[in-house]
Scaffold this motif. Structure first.
Motif, mmCIF file in Angstrom:
data_model
loop_
_atom_site.group_PDB
_atom_site.id
_atom_site.type_symbol
_atom_site.label_atom_id
_atom_site.label_comp_id
_atom_site.label_asym_id
_atom_site.label_seq_id
_atom_site.Cartn_x
_atom_site.Cartn_y
_atom_site.Cartn_z
ATOM 1 N N ARG A 1 2.166 19.892 -16.789
ATOM 2 C CA ARG A 1 1.105 20.850 -17.126
ATOM 3 C C ARG A 1 1.067 21.986 -16.096
ATOM 4 N NH1 ARG A 1 -2.264 23.795 -20.176
ATOM 5 N NH2 ARG A 1 -4.419 23.831 -19.470
ATOM 6 N N ARG A 2 1.182 21.626 -14.834
ATOM 7 C CA ARG A 2 1.105 22.622 -13.761
ATOM 8 C C ARG A 2 2.307 23.569 -13.781
ATOM 9 N NH1 ARG A 2 0.798 19.210 -10.193
ATOM 10 N NH2 ARG A 2 2.955 19.171 -9.489
ATOM 11 N N VAL A 3 3.498 23.032 -13.996
ATOM 12 C CA VAL A 3 4.724 23.822 -13.908
ATOM 13 C C VAL A 3 4.888 24.745 -15.107
ATOM 14 C CG1 VAL A 3 7.248 23.644 -13.970
ATOM 15 C CG2 VAL A 3 5.928 22.225 -12.388
ATOM 16 N N THR A 4 4.548 24.261 -16.289
ATOM 17 C CA THR A 4 4.815 25.038 -17.506
ATOM 18 C C THR A 4 3.604 25.800 -18.025
ATOM 19 O OG1 THR A 4 4.229 23.240 -19.026
ATOM 20 C CG2 THR A 4 6.512 23.304 -18.207
ATOM 21 N N GLY A 5 2.407 25.357 -17.671
ATOM 22 C CA GLY A 5 1.201 25.961 -18.230
ATOM 23 C C GLY A 5 0.893 25.504 -19.643
ATOM 24 N N LEU A 6 1.702 24.610 -20.192
ATOM 25 C CA LEU A 6 1.496 24.123 -21.550
ATOM 26 C C LEU A 6 0.642 22.864 -21.552
ATOM 27 C CD1 LEU A 6 5.164 24.471 -22.883
ATOM 28 C CD2 LEU A 6 3.254 26.049 -23.258
ATOM 29 N N SER A 7 0.001 22.595 -22.666
ATOM 30 C CA SER A 7 -0.695 21.322 -22.834
ATOM 31 C C SER A 7 0.328 20.211 -23.002
ATOM 32 C CB SER A 7 -1.611 21.370 -24.059
ATOM 33 O OG SER A 7 -2.644 22.321 -23.883
ATOM 34 N N VAL A 8 -0.052 18.998 -22.611
ATOM 35 C CA VAL A 8 0.846 17.845 -22.645
ATOM 36 C C VAL A 8 0.244 16.786 -23.564
ATOM 37 C CG1 VAL A 8 2.054 16.121 -21.274
ATOM 38 C CG2 VAL A 8 1.555 18.357 -20.275
ATOM 39 N N TYR A 9 1.064 16.301 -24.500
ATOM 40 C CA TYR A 9 0.615 15.342 -25.511
ATOM 41 C C TYR A 9 1.537 14.133 -25.473
ATOM 42 C CZ TYR A 9 -0.431 13.617 -30.287
ATOM 43 O OH TYR A 9 -0.794 12.859 -31.377
ATOM 44 N N ALA A 10 0.941 12.953 -25.302
ATOM 45 C CA ALA A 10 1.710 11.700 -25.316
ATOM 46 C C ALA A 10 1.173 10.838 -26.448
ATOM 47 C CB ALA A 10 1.587 10.988 -23.977
ATOM 48 N N PRO A 11 1.819 10.871 -27.621
ATOM 49 C CA PRO A 11 1.288 10.136 -28.778
ATOM 50 C C PRO A 11 1.728 8.683 -28.806
ATOM 51 C CG PRO A 11 3.191 11.432 -29.439
ATOM 52 C CD PRO A 11 2.959 11.726 -27.979
ATOM 53 N N LEU A 12 0.849 7.828 -29.323
ATOM 54 C CA LEU A 12 1.189 6.454 -29.678
ATOM 55 C C LEU A 12 1.738 5.651 -28.497
ATOM 56 C CD1 LEU A 12 2.794 7.270 -33.140
ATOM 57 C CD2 LEU A 12 0.574 6.172 -32.756
ATOM 58 N N VAL A 13 1.087 5.812 -27.350
ATOM 59 C CA VAL A 13 1.482 5.050 -26.172
ATOM 60 C C VAL A 13 0.657 3.769 -26.102
ATOM 61 C CG1 VAL A 13 2.096 7.162 -24.949
ATOM 62 C CG2 VAL A 13 -0.175 6.173 -24.599
ATOM 63 N N ALA A 14 1.109 2.812 -25.279
ATOM 64 C CA ALA A 14 0.332 1.595 -25.074
ATOM 65 C C ALA A 14 -1.084 1.964 -24.647
ATOM 66 C CB ALA A 14 1.004 0.737 -24.011
ATOM 67 N N ALA A 15 -2.075 1.367 -25.297
ATOM 68 C CA ALA A 15 -3.466 1.776 -25.100
ATOM 69 C C ALA A 15 -3.928 1.610 -23.659
ATOM 70 C CB ALA A 15 -4.376 0.967 -26.026
ATOM 71 N N GLU A 16 -3.276 0.714 -22.913
ATOM 72 C CA GLU A 16 -3.685 0.489 -21.532
ATOM 73 C C GLU A 16 -3.559 1.742 -20.672
ATOM 74 O OE1 GLU A 16 -2.998 -3.256 -23.486
ATOM 75 O OE2 GLU A 16 -1.685 -1.522 -23.250
ATOM 76 N N TYR A 17 -2.644 2.652 -21.026
ATOM 77 C CA TYR A 17 -2.523 3.890 -20.256
ATOM 78 C C TYR A 17 -3.821 4.696 -20.270
ATOM 79 C CZ TYR A 17 2.614 3.566 -19.955
ATOM 80 O OH TYR A 17 3.895 3.177 -19.681
ATOM 81 N N ALA A 18 -4.566 4.592 -21.361
ATOM 82 C CA ALA A 18 -5.760 5.431 -21.508
ATOM 83 C C ALA A 18 -6.886 5.026 -20.576
ATOM 84 C CB ALA A 18 -6.251 5.385 -22.956
ATOM 85 N N GLY A 19 -6.854 3.803 -20.025
ATOM 86 C CA GLY A 19 -7.988 3.323 -19.256
ATOM 87 C C GLY A 19 -7.754 3.170 -17.771
ATOM 88 N N VAL A 20 -6.590 3.554 -17.271
ATOM 89 C CA VAL A 20 -6.298 3.310 -15.860
ATOM 90 C C VAL A 20 -6.937 4.384 -14.982
ATOM 91 C CG1 VAL A 20 -4.148 2.120 -16.385
ATOM 92 C CG2 VAL A 20 -4.126 4.584 -15.987
ATOM 93 N N PRO A 21 -7.282 4.045 -13.736
ATOM 94 C CA PRO A 21 -7.928 5.018 -12.858
ATOM 95 C C PRO A 21 -7.044 6.214 -12.508
ATOM 96 C CG PRO A 21 -8.205 2.769 -12.031
ATOM 97 C CD PRO A 21 -7.223 2.705 -13.142
ATOM 98 N N GLU A 22 -5.712 6.047 -12.610
ATOM 99 C CA GLU A 22 -4.807 7.111 -12.197
ATOM 100 C C GLU A 22 -4.734 8.268 -13.184
ATOM 101 O OE1 GLU A 22 -4.027 3.937 -12.413
ATOM 102 O OE2 GLU A 22 -3.665 3.296 -10.344
ATOM 103 N N ARG A 23 -5.376 8.143 -14.325
ATOM 104 C CA ARG A 23 -5.274 9.199 -15.329
ATOM 105 C C ARG A 23 -5.919 10.487 -14.799
ATOM 106 N NH1 ARG A 23 -9.672 7.322 -19.946
ATOM 107 N NH2 ARG A 23 -11.497 8.228 -18.964
ATOM 108 N N PRO A 24 -5.499 11.646 -15.302
ATOM 109 C CA PRO A 24 -6.094 12.907 -14.852
ATOM 110 C C PRO A 24 -7.599 12.935 -15.131
ATOM 111 C CG PRO A 24 -4.092 13.313 -16.091
ATOM 112 C CD PRO A 24 -4.407 11.861 -16.249
ATOM 113 N N GLN A 25 -8.318 13.610 -14.267
ATOM 114 C CA GLN A 25 -9.757 13.723 -14.421
ATOM 115 C C GLN A 25 -10.114 15.137 -14.895
ATOM 116 O OE1 GLN A 25 -11.637 10.899 -13.975
ATOM 117 N NE2 GLN A 25 -9.631 9.949 -13.627
ATOM 118 N N GLY A 26 -11.271 15.264 -15.528
ATOM 119 C CA GLY A 26 -11.725 16.586 -15.928
ATOM 120 C C GLY A 26 -11.643 16.789 -17.420
ATOM 121 N N GLU A 27 -12.132 17.947 -17.869
ATOM 122 C CA GLU A 27 -12.266 18.206 -19.293
ATOM 123 C C GLU A 27 -10.932 18.382 -20.007
ATOM 124 O OE1 GLU A 27 -14.268 21.806 -20.116
ATOM 125 O OE2 GLU A 27 -12.909 23.068 -18.961
ATOM 126 N N GLY A 28 -9.868 18.628 -19.271
ATOM 127 C CA GLY A 28 -8.570 18.815 -19.911
ATOM 128 C C GLY A 28 -7.928 17.534 -20.368
#
Length: 353
Positions: free
Chosen positions: A110-137
């Motif tokens: 996201r930082r290097v390209t300025g584009l939005s980043v989309y990761a579809p259909l990943v293991a649901a556990e990724y969505a709940g880990v503390p390391e995920r990006p914070q903020g409205e984006g």
């Protein structure tokens, strides 16, 4: 340190590092350099995140980077060297493979390209880990689960499971296939196999509803190319020499992924998918070291008969809140249509008009 490199800018050393990581840690064909090459040949623009022990592949368009591999979108030295057991698939890992690296890569992309980043259909556990990006984006939303089959009994339990969950029509359909002389032709690759696969797909209900491989972006070029090159194989059901149904497979170590299956609409009465995913799977893939069969996609009436576990999935978005809201709404509309058809006991074809 992770570098972000256009496909054409990969150095020989980076390409070799990718091959070595995939040979040791790869579990999905979409993580492979060969899959990326097929996407590139089909005209996709690709960005590769390359670290010492990390690879993430993105497809690029004007506004968005999209990870290419579902479930486990990162190829990492933290990835398991063999596929999950059914017990693990049911429970889900406490923290998914390469979790910290993945979110660092998403933020870096996201930082290097300025584009939005989309990761579809990943293991649901990724969505709940503390390391995920914070903020409205950053946002995440649930998606339909993936269906897998525990292959520890070499498929011996597959047909009995289907009979136990289904009706007497299943046995009748199997007898009809065998009575009328339709035969399996297993594990084919090369130009003829690719041509036959696309011919069947072009005569399927998917073609009538705009969902065939030729009608869905670059799918026909990508999958056709991988079959021609032998990375994927096709198992056919044939009437004489004529291909009337197929199942497209990708094996990585002890995990088999059934990427697609379809049939000529003129042969609908035989329920060819049922035969290919029961008799066909068992005859071809018993006794060859498979532990997990991945049915690769959300629930439907056929998978309901076969699965032994379902793994939760989610979409991840990091970038423009407006674009993220649009993408989430679009995915939820599609999931609602397919879920409505599934829960009503109708084929997924009915979700597409």
């Amino acid at each position: 340190m992770v570098s972000f490199v256009d496909w054409n800018g990969l150095t020989a050393g980076q390409a070799e590092r990718w091959r070595a990581l995939y040979a040791r840690y790869g579990t999905r064909v979409q993580q492979s350099p060969a899959y990326a090459e097929a996407l590139h040949r089909a005209g996709e623009r690709l960005l590769v995140a390359v670290g010492r022990d990390t690879i993430v592949l993105f497809a690029v368009n004007a506004t968005t980077l999209q990870t290419v591999c579902n479930d486990v979108p990162i190829l990492s030295a933290e990835s398991p060297e063999s596929t999950e057991s059914t017990e693990a698939a049911q429970a889900g890992p406490a923290e998914p493979a390469g979790c910290k690296q993945l979110f660092a890569v998403l933020a870096g992309a996201r930082r290097v390209t300025g584009l939005s980043v989309y990761a579809p259909l990943v293991a649901a556990e990724y969505a709940g880990v503390p390391e995920r990006p914070q903020g409205e984006g950053f946002r995440a939303w649930p998606r339909p689960p993936n269906s897998v089959v525990d292959w520890s009994l070499e498929g011996a339990d597959l047909w009995p499971r289907a009979l136990g969950r289904g009706t007497s029509q299943l046995a009748r359909k199997r007898r009809l296939v065998e009575r009328d002389g339709l035969v399996l032709d297993s594990g084919r690759s090369g130009a003829a196999a690719a041509r036959d696969m696309l011919a069947v797909d072009g005569n399927s209900w998917k073609a009538a509803r705009g969902q065939s491989m030729r009608q869905r972006g670059t799918q026909s070029e990508v999958y056709g190319g991988l079959v021609r090159d032998g990375l994927l194989t096709v198992t056919f059901l044939r009437d004489g020499g004529r291909p009337v149904a197929f199942r497209l497979d990708g094996r990585v170590k002890d995990r088999l992924t059934c990427l697609k299956w379809s049939y000529d609409e003129a042969y609908r009465r035989y329920s060819p998918g049922l035969y290919l995913l029961t008799v066909g799977l068992t005859r071809q893939w018993s006794g060859v070291g498979i532990r997990t069969v991945d049915l690769f996609g959300g629930p439907d009436a056929l998978k309901d008969l076969l699965y032994s576990a379902r793994t939760r999935r989610a979409d991840l978005w990091y970038g423009s809140p407006e674009l993220g809201a649009e993408r989430a709404a679009e995915r939820r509309r599609l999931d609602a249509l397919t879920s409505r058809a599934w829960k009503a006991g109708r084929g997924i074809r009915h979700a597409y008009g």
